[in-house]
Design an enzyme around this catalytic site. Structure first.
Site, short mmCIF file in Angstrom:
data_model
loop_
_atom_site.label_atom_id
_atom_site.label_comp_id
_atom_site.label_asym_id
_atom_site.label_seq_id
_atom_site.Cartn_x
_atom_site.Cartn_y
_atom_site.Cartn_z
N CYS A 13 -6.85 2.21 5.25
CA CYS A 13 -7.51 0.99 5.70
C CYS A 13 -7.03 0.65 7.11
CB CYS A 13 -7.16 -0.14 4.73
SG CYS A 13 -5.43 -0.69 4.84
N CYS A 70 -3.13 0.14 7.34
CA CYS A 70 -2.36 1.37 7.21
C CYS A 70 -2.60 2.31 8.38
CB CYS A 70 -2.68 2.05 5.88
SG CYS A 70 -2.12 1.07 4.46
N HIS A 75 0.85 -1.19 0.00
CA HIS A 75 0.00 0.00 0.00
C HIS A 75 0.89 1.24 0.00
CE1 HIS A 75 -4.01 -1.74 1.65
NE2 HIS A 75 -3.35 -2.67 0.97
N GLU A 92 0.69 3.97 1.64
CA GLU A 92 1.00 4.48 2.97
C GLU A 92 2.17 3.73 3.60
OE1 GLU A 92 -3.63 4.50 2.83
OE2 GLU A 92 -1.99 3.45 1.85
#
Length: 151
Positions: free
Chosen positions: A80, A83, A50, A52
């Site tokens: 999410c 993260c 991801h 992040e």
């Protein structure tokens, strides 16, 4: 640079790979860019890739510390649960995100993990900055996925 400038940079990062869900993240400290990333889940075949998480790892490497207490993350989609947890563990001071994620968002939409008093560290969260641009990018991506029969 301002919050808007950093979010525009995150939007630019989000658009870098047409195969990926368009999420971009940048981390700044004292008005200076520290790191930037976009999703790499498809390219690297990795569920943990991801934007992040990648931005956090790059910032920690660049600054030589796991603690990003004086840093702000700008991300184009509300983080999410995974993260959001990483924001806490990296001890970020602040999160600014663009589009709200009503399905998986854990920084205000479904839950506010970085603000939960159960955790020792809290991350200030602000959402909605340049949301229209991010939502348009996401809508276009998922529209193309539907056209290709991938959804």
């Amino acid at each position: 640079m301002t919050d808007r400038d950093f979010m525009r940079l995150a939007l630019d990062w989000a658009s870098r790979d047409p195969r990926e869900v368009p999420v971009g993240a940048v981390i700044a400290r004292g008005g200076v860019l520290v790191s930037a990333a976009h999703n790499e889940r498809e390219r690297e075949a990795g569920a943990l890739r991801h934007a992040e998480l990648l931005a956090i790892v790059r910032a920690q490497e660049k600054l030589g510390t796991r603690r990003l207490e004086d840093c702000t993350m700008y991300v184009t989609l509300e983080p999410c649960p995974m993260c959001a947890g990483a924001l806490i563990l990296a001890r970020l001071a602040r999160l600014v995100f663009s589009a709200f994620d009503k399905q998986y968002g854990c920084c205000g939409s479904r839950y506010a993990l970085p603000l939960d008093p159960a955790f020792h560290h809290r991350v200030a969260c602000e959402g909605g900055l340049l949301a229209e641009e991010s939502e348009a990018m996401l809508d276009a991506f998922f529209g193309r996925q539907r056209e290709k029969g991938l959804m």
